[in-house]
Design an enzyme around this catalytic site. Structure first.
Site, short mmCIF file in Angstrom:
data_model
loop_
_atom_site.label_atom_id
_atom_site.label_comp_id
_atom_site.label_asym_id
_atom_site.label_seq_id
_atom_site.Cartn_x
_atom_site.Cartn_y
_atom_site.Cartn_z
N CYS A 149 -2.11 34.48 -33.25
CA CYS A 149 -1.93 33.16 -33.88
C CYS A 149 -2.93 32.11 -33.44
CB CYS A 149 -0.49 32.67 -33.67
SG CYS A 149 -0.02 32.34 -31.96
N HIS B 210 7.57 15.47 -34.18
CA HIS B 210 8.40 16.64 -34.40
C HIS B 210 8.98 16.61 -35.82
CE1 HIS B 210 8.12 17.26 -30.11
NE2 HIS B 210 8.87 18.35 -30.18
#
Length: 285
Positions: free
Chosen positions: A204, A254
Site C-alpha cells: 500500500c 478524520h
C-alpha cells in the site's frame, strides 16, 4: 558541561522509547537556558492519529484530489502491522477525486469508491501534500488507472516486517536526527530490495509513494519499498519523521473516527460538564 540530572533520571526518560519503539528527540539547552526550570525538551514520535492530540471530524467534501487516506481495521492483520510498526495505522491509499480511492491491497492495485473504503475501515483520516497542483493530481489519477490490476507485493511486505522492528534500534540515539536518518537508510539498504520505476507489484505505502514520484513531487527521497504506512504518518506536521519527508504533510481531519474516538465522544457527551457531543481536543489513537 555535565547534564543537570543524574544518569538514572535519563534512563527513566528514555524508557518509554525503548518500550514502545518510538523515535524521540531531545533538545539540549542553550547556554542562556541553563537556569530554566525545563532545561531539556523531550519530544516523542506521536502515535495518535490526530496530531498534537487535536481531533477534527470532516466529511468527504473536505477532501482534495491527491489526499492521503490513512486507515486501520479491528482485524488481526491490521493489529499486527500496527504492532510491528508502532503506529496507529495499517493502511494508506490515495483519494483520486469524484468519490474514488486508489489503493494496493491483497487483490492488487484497485480503484474503489470512498464509500467502500469507509466500510472496510474502523477509522479513516486524511493528510495532504501542501501545494499539490491540479495537473499533478491528474498525473496521480493517470498513474493509478495505469497500474490498476498490478499484483500485490507480498515479497516486499514480508521483507518489511522484520525491518519495522530492527529500524527501531536507530531510535536509541535521541540526540541526532541525521544519525537516525542514516541509520534507518543503512538498515534498509541491507535488509530490503530497492524499488525501481517499472515496478509491477506494490504494497500500500509503496504504491502511494510511487504515485507521487510519478508526478515529480516525491513524498521522500527514501526508496518507496522502505516506507510503511506508519512512516508516512510521521511525515506530518508536528511529528518526528522516521524517514525525512521532502515536505511535511498537513492534517485534514478524520472522516471516520475509530472506536476509541467514538467512546471518548460518548464519554464526553454523558459528562455533566459536556455541552456538545463532539469535543475538539481528544487524546486518540
Amino acid at each position: 558541561m555535565p547534564l543537570p540530572y543524574p544518569p538514572f533520571i535519563w534512563l527513566f526518560a528514555l524508557l518509554p522509547a525503548f518500550l514502545s519503539g518510538c523515535t524521540m528527540d531531545i533538545a539540549l539547552p542553550k547556554k542562556e537556558q541553563h537556569a530554566s526550570l525545563n532545561p531539556v525538551d523531550i519530544q516523542f514520535q506521536a502515535l495518535s492519529s490526530a496530531p498534537q492530540n487535536t481531533f477534527r471530524e470532516v466529511d468527504a467534501a473536505a477532501l482534495q484530489d491527491g489526499d492521503l487516506l490513512f486507515s486501520s481495521t479491528i482485524g488481526l492483520t491490521s493489529l499486527g502491522i500496527r504492532i510491528f510498526s508502532a503506529s496507529s495505522v495499517s493502511h494508506v491509499a490515495i483519494y483520486l477525486g469524484q468519490g474514488q480511492v486508489a489503493e494496493a491491497v491483497g487483490d492488487g492495485v484497485q480503484i474503489v469508491s470512498l464509500d467502500d473504503a469507509l466500510a472496510h475501515s474502523d477509522k479513516l483520516f486524511a493528510l495532504r501534500m501542501p501545494g499539490l497542483a491540479p495537473t499533478q493530481a491528474e498525473q496521480i489519477r493517470h498513474f493509478a488507472k495505469q497500474k490498476a490490476g498490478s499484483r500485490y507485493n507480498y515479497q516486499g511486505i514480508i521483507e518489511m516486517m522484520p525491518f519495522m522492528v530492527t529500524k527501531q534500534l536507530c531510535s536509541l540515539n535521541p540526540f541526532s536526527k541525521d544519525f537516525r536518518q542514516q541509520c534507518v537508510k543503512g538498515l534498509a539498504a541491507a535488509q530490503l530490495s530497492a524499488s525501481t520505476a517499472d515496478e509491477s507489484s506494490y504494497f500500500c505505502s509503496q504504491f502511494v509513494l510511487a504515485a507521487f514520484e510519478h508526478t515529480g513531487r516525491p513524498l521522500t527521497l527514501a526508496s518507496s519499498g522502505w516506507v510503511s504506512p506508519g512512516d508516512l504518518l510521521h511525515m506530518r506536521e508536528g511529528d518526528i519523521a522516521t524517514l525525512a519527508p521532502n515536505q511535511t504533510l498537513a492534517y485534514v481531519g478524520h472522516i471516520k473516527p475509530g472506536i476509541y474516538l467514538r467512546n471518548r465522544a460518548l464519554a464526553s457527551y454523558s459528562s455533566p460538564d459536556a455541552t456538545s457531543p463532539v469535543q475538539t481536543d481528544y487524546r486518540v489513537f
